[in-house]
Design a protein around this motif. Structure first.
Motif, PDB file in Angstrom:
ATOM      1  N   ALA A  72       0.875  -1.174   0.000  1.00  0.00           N
ATOM      2  CA  ALA A  72       0.000   0.000   0.000  1.00  0.00           C
ATOM      3  C   ALA A  72       0.910   1.221   0.000  1.00  0.00           C
ATOM      4  O   ALA A  72       1.579   1.500   0.992  1.00  0.00           O
ATOM      5  CB  ALA A  72      -0.913   0.012   1.220  1.00  0.00           C
ATOM      6  N   PRO A  73       0.988   1.940  -1.115  1.00  0.00           N
ATOM      7  CA  PRO A  73       1.940   3.047  -1.187  1.00  0.00           C
ATOM      8  C   PRO A  73       1.597   4.168  -0.225  1.00  0.00           C
ATOM      9  O   PRO A  73       0.417   4.427   0.059  1.00  0.00           O
ATOM     10  CB  PRO A  73       1.814   3.519  -2.640  1.00  0.00           C
TER      11      PRO A  73
ATOM     12  N   ALA B  63       6.272   3.216  -7.007  1.00  0.00           N
ATOM     13  CA  ALA B  63       5.197   3.331  -6.018  1.00  0.00           C
ATOM     14  C   ALA B  63       5.155   2.174  -5.034  1.00  0.00           C
ATOM     15  O   ALA B  63       4.591   2.305  -3.944  1.00  0.00           O
ATOM     16  CB  ALA B  63       3.851   3.451  -6.725  1.00  0.00           C
ATOM     17  N   THR B  64       5.744   1.036  -5.375  1.00  0.00           N
ATOM     18  CA  THR B  64       5.773  -0.109  -4.459  1.00  0.00           C
ATOM     19  C   THR B  64       6.839   0.023  -3.381  1.00  0.00           C
ATOM     20  O   THR B  64       6.884  -0.789  -2.455  1.00  0.00           O
ATOM     21  CB  THR B  64       6.027  -1.411  -5.232  1.00  0.00           C
ATOM     22  N   LYS B  65       7.702   1.023  -3.491  1.00  0.00           N
ATOM     23  CA  LYS B  65       8.820   1.164  -2.557  1.00  0.00           C
ATOM     24  C   LYS B  65       8.435   2.026  -1.353  1.00  0.00           C
ATOM     25  O   LYS B  65       7.437   2.756  -1.381  1.00  0.00           O
ATOM     26  CB  LYS B  65      10.033   1.754  -3.277  1.00  0.00           C
ATOM     27  N   LEU B  66       9.250   1.947  -0.304  1.00  0.00           N
ATOM     28  CA  LEU B  66       8.992   2.693   0.929  1.00  0.00           C
ATOM     29  C   LEU B  66       8.828   4.183   0.633  1.00  0.00           C
ATOM     30  O   LEU B  66       7.776   4.774   0.866  1.00  0.00           O
ATOM     31  CB  LEU B  66      10.133   2.448   1.913  1.00  0.00           C
ATOM     32  N   LEU B  67       9.868   4.826   0.135  1.00  0.00           N
ATOM     33  CA  LEU B  67       9.765   6.199  -0.357  1.00  0.00           C
ATOM     34  C   LEU B  67       9.651   6.128  -1.865  1.00  0.00           C
ATOM     35  O   LEU B  67      10.399   5.386  -2.510  1.00  0.00           O
ATOM     36  CB  LEU B  67      11.000   7.013   0.035  1.00  0.00           C
TER      37      LEU B  67
ATOM     38  N   SER C 107       6.049  12.266   5.864  1.00  0.00           N
ATOM     39  CA  SER C 107       5.404  11.045   6.367  1.00  0.00           C
ATOM     40  C   SER C 107       6.378   9.874   6.509  1.00  0.00           C
ATOM     41  O   SER C 107       5.997   8.822   7.048  1.00  0.00           O
ATOM     42  CB  SER C 107       4.263  10.621   5.426  1.00  0.00           C
ATOM     43  N   LEU C 108       7.601  10.040   6.017  1.00  0.00           N
ATOM     44  CA  LEU C 108       8.530   8.908   5.958  1.00  0.00           C
ATOM     45  C   LEU C 108       8.857   8.374   7.347  1.00  0.00           C
ATOM     46  O   LEU C 108       8.853   7.163   7.565  1.00  0.00           O
ATOM     47  CB  LEU C 108       9.806   9.325   5.226  1.00  0.00           C
ATOM     48  N   PHE C 109       9.138   9.247   8.295  1.00  0.00           N
ATOM     49  CA  PHE C 109       9.536   8.786   9.636  1.00  0.00           C
ATOM     50  C   PHE C 109       8.427   7.963  10.279  1.00  0.00           C
ATOM     51  O   PHE C 109       8.679   6.872  10.812  1.00  0.00           O
ATOM     52  CB  PHE C 109       9.886   9.978  10.525  1.00  0.00           C
ATOM     53  N   SER C 110       7.180   8.447  10.229  1.00  0.00           N
ATOM     54  CA  SER C 110       6.085   7.706  10.869  1.00  0.00           C
ATOM     55  C   SER C 110       5.820   6.386  10.159  1.00  0.00           C
ATOM     56  O   SER C 110       5.464   5.380  10.799  1.00  0.00           O
ATOM     57  CB  SER C 110       4.812   8.563  10.896  1.00  0.00           C
ATOM     58  N   GLU C 111       5.994   6.347   8.838  1.00  0.00           N
ATOM     59  CA  GLU C 111       5.830   5.095   8.109  1.00  0.00           C
ATOM     60  C   GLU C 111       6.894   4.080   8.519  1.00  0.00           C
ATOM     61  O   GLU C 111       6.597   2.893   8.723  1.00  0.00           O
ATOM     62  CB  GLU C 111       5.886   5.343   6.606  1.00  0.00           C
ATOM     63  N   VAL C 112       8.131   4.528   8.661  1.00  0.00           N
ATOM     64  CA  VAL C 112       9.215   3.638   9.092  1.00  0.00           C
ATOM     65  C   VAL C 112       8.941   3.111  10.497  1.00  0.00           C
ATOM     66  O   VAL C 112       9.118   1.916  10.778  1.00  0.00           O
ATOM     67  CB  VAL C 112      10.574   4.366   9.031  1.00  0.00           C
ATOM     68  N   VAL C 113       8.479   3.983  11.393  1.00  0.00           N
ATOM     69  CA  VAL C 113       8.156   3.559  12.759  1.00  0.00           C
ATOM     70  C   VAL C 113       7.059   2.495  12.745  1.00  0.00           C
ATOM     71  O   VAL C 113       7.149   1.477  13.443  1.00  0.00           O
ATOM     72  CB  VAL C 113       7.722   4.781  13.615  1.00  0.00           C
ATOM     73  N   ALA C 114       6.023   2.713  11.937  1.00  0.00           N
ATOM     74  CA  ALA C 114       4.923   1.740  11.855  1.00  0.00           C
ATOM     75  C   ALA C 114       5.412   0.406  11.315  1.00  0.00           C
ATOM     76  O   ALA C 114       5.010  -0.667  11.806  1.00  0.00           O
ATOM     77  CB  ALA C 114       3.810   2.307  10.979  1.00  0.00           C
ATOM     78  N   ARG C 115       6.271   0.449  10.307  1.00  0.00           N
ATOM     79  CA  ARG C 115       6.771  -0.801   9.725  1.00  0.00           C
ATOM     80  C   ARG C 115       7.683  -1.544  10.706  1.00  0.00           C
ATOM     81  O   ARG C 115       7.645  -2.777  10.782  1.00  0.00           O
ATOM     82  CB  ARG C 115       7.511  -0.508   8.424  1.00  0.00           C
ATOM     83  N   LYS C 116       8.495  -0.809  11.433  1.00  0.00           N
ATOM     84  CA  LYS C 116       9.364  -1.467  12.422  1.00  0.00           C
ATOM     85  C   LYS C 116       8.530  -2.122  13.526  1.00  0.00           C
ATOM     86  O   LYS C 116       8.853  -3.224  13.994  1.00  0.00           O
ATOM     87  CB  LYS C 116      10.343  -0.452  13.012  1.00  0.00           C
TER      88      LYS C 116
ATOM     89  N   LEU D 116       3.713  -5.459   4.643  1.00  0.00           N
ATOM     90  CA  LEU D 116       4.553  -4.662   5.547  1.00  0.00           C
ATOM     91  C   LEU D 116       4.394  -3.192   5.167  1.00  0.00           C
ATOM     92  O   LEU D 116       5.114  -2.675   4.316  1.00  0.00           O
ATOM     93  CB  LEU D 116       6.024  -5.092   5.451  1.00  0.00           C
ATOM     94  N   HIS D 117       3.425  -2.546   5.781  1.00  0.00           N
ATOM     95  CA  HIS D 117       3.198  -1.128   5.532  1.00  0.00           C
ATOM     96  C   HIS D 117       2.332  -0.545   6.640  1.00  0.00           C
ATOM     97  O   HIS D 117       1.757  -1.280   7.468  1.00  0.00           O
ATOM     98  CB  HIS D 117       2.547  -0.909   4.158  1.00  0.00           C
ATOM     99  N   GLY D 118       2.262   0.773   6.661  1.00  0.00           N
ATOM    100  CA  GLY D 118       1.617   1.462   7.763  1.00  0.00           C
ATOM    101  C   GLY D 118       0.116   1.309   7.842  1.00  0.00           C
ATOM    102  O   GLY D 118      -0.498   1.701   8.845  1.00  0.00           O
ATOM    103  N   ARG D 119      -0.511   0.728   6.814  1.00  0.00           N
ATOM    104  CA  ARG D 119      -1.962   0.556   6.855  1.00  0.00           C
ATOM    105  C   ARG D 119      -2.383  -0.821   7.366  1.00  0.00           C
ATOM    106  O   ARG D 119      -3.573  -1.150   7.366  1.00  0.00           O
ATOM    107  CB  ARG D 119      -2.546   0.814   5.464  1.00  0.00           C
TER     108      ARG D 119
END
Length: 379
Positions: free
Chosen positions: A11-12, A187-191, A245-254, A350-353
């Protein structure tokens, strides 16, 4: 009422619409839509800083273009051999073949599924000009051994880092290895920039790369071979709009990775595909390894629960592929292991959603499957 909505593999990240609109309005007001506008330059600097790169990132129109330009920088003779992995996305090998070079497939390490340095050495011939290893599913290659080989044999060393944005080795960001590293911003990548990529180069090659991605032009005249590999201002706007949004997405994925680790690490018949303690990041993929017959059954069991994992990467060479006659290099006389290992891999969402309820549904489904499968096998 439990959440039973579908859970998709990817989910991009999506930008704040107002922020994206403001950035695009900035490009429109400037009347500068491509060819290194202000948004392009700003995003290039931001990636360089975000990834703590020793050298600058150079944006490109796609990850495949990034690979192509990184290979071109090596000034490799047409028809030369490039040693690469048999387990990757097709773009890795297509970039080689598209330049009139010959892909040579070396076997993989049984733990990391990245290029085995011993197999690479066995594959080197007088026609070899470069090595193109893949940081497979974000798990880094043995960069130390590969760089020794490249130096000893005077080979151009380009890392396919499409899967590895945010990964590191011993605290060193993954883009700081080799002669060049190519990343994807698909679009499939983290950033991402919807479509795009970037190259990190060393040895003073950044200026050459920038000329190559713009038709080989310098001060209005062609100075050598080039391509139209630039990133537009509109794609750069997407990347800039996503950075907050990158930092919060990384935190959610971790956090999701930790949930998976706790729940799945000791299940029978299942292995987690990781790079070991020295590897940092790992926020692009979460992959499992299990016997191919079980992997196919687990994939189906998850789908029946509305959980859509990603199937394995098929081999790039052998029967039924574009490189049907290519052989995988063996090591010390043993049969190649890549054909049997490639079908083991299954990647989880593996994504924030992915909600807490969805994560529990995923891990519960996998645990029940593994327990049932082990009883089937043992009884």
């Amino acid at each position: 009422m439990p959440d039973i909505s579908p859970v998709f593999f990817g989910a991009p990240m999506l930008p704040d619409p107002d922020h994206l609109a403001a950035l695009m309005a900035e490009a429109l007001a400037a009347g500068w839509l491509t060819n290194g506008g202000t948004l392009h330059m700003r995003f290039e600097r931001a990636i360089t800083e975000n990834q703590a790169l020793g050298d600058v990132a150079s944006l490109t129109s796609s990850g495949t273009m990034a690979l192509t330009l990184a290979l071109m920088l090596g000034d490799l003779p047409r028809g030369a051999e490039v040693i690469t992995s048999p387990i990757s996305f097709a773009a890795t090998t297509q970039a080689i073949a598209g330049l009139g070079l010959v892909p040579v497939f070396a076997d993989v390490d049984p733990e990391t599924l990245t290029l085995c340095p011993g197999a690479v050495e066995a594959a080197i011939t007088p026609r070899t000009a470069a090595i193109l290893p893949v940081h497979f599913l974000g798990v880094p290659c043995d960069v130390a051994a590969l760089e020794v080989l490249a130096s000893r044999h005077n080979l151009w060393l380009v890392y396919d880092s499409a899967h590895a944005f945010g990964s590191s080795i011993g605290g060193v960001p993954i883009g700081n290895f080799g002669d060049a590293s190519a990343f994807s911003l698909h679009a499939t990548k983290l950033l991402h920039t919807a479509e795009g990529g970037f190259v990190v180069t060393r040895a003073g090659k950044a200026d050459s790369l920038r000329r190559m991605r713009n038709f080989g032009l310098e001060q209005g005249r062609v100075t050598g071979v080039g391509l139209n590999g630039k990133m537009s201002e509109l794609h750069a706007a997407m990347g800039l709009a996503l950075l907050p949004s990158l930092f919060s997405e990384v935190v959610a994925r971790k956090a999701l990775r930790q949930v998976y680790d706790r729940s799945l690490a000791k299940l029978p018949g299942l292995r987690l595909h990781t790079g070991g303690e020295s590897v940092g990041g790992g926020t692009s993929y979460y992959s499992l390894r299990l016997a191919p017959s079980l992997r196919a059954r687990l994939h189906l069991a998850l789908a029946e629960e509305g959980i859509f994992a990603r199937d394995q990467f098929p081999l790039l060479c052998g029967p039924g592929t574009a490189w049907e006659d290519s052989a995988i290099v063996t090591v010390e006389g043993r049969p190649p292991i890549a054909p049997s290992l490639a079908p083991e891999v299954l990647c989880l969402p593996l994504h924030g959603r992915v909600t807490a309820e969805a994560a529990n549904r995923i891990t519960t489904t996998i645990a029940a499957f593994c327990v049932a499968a082990s009883k089937d096998t043992w009884e």
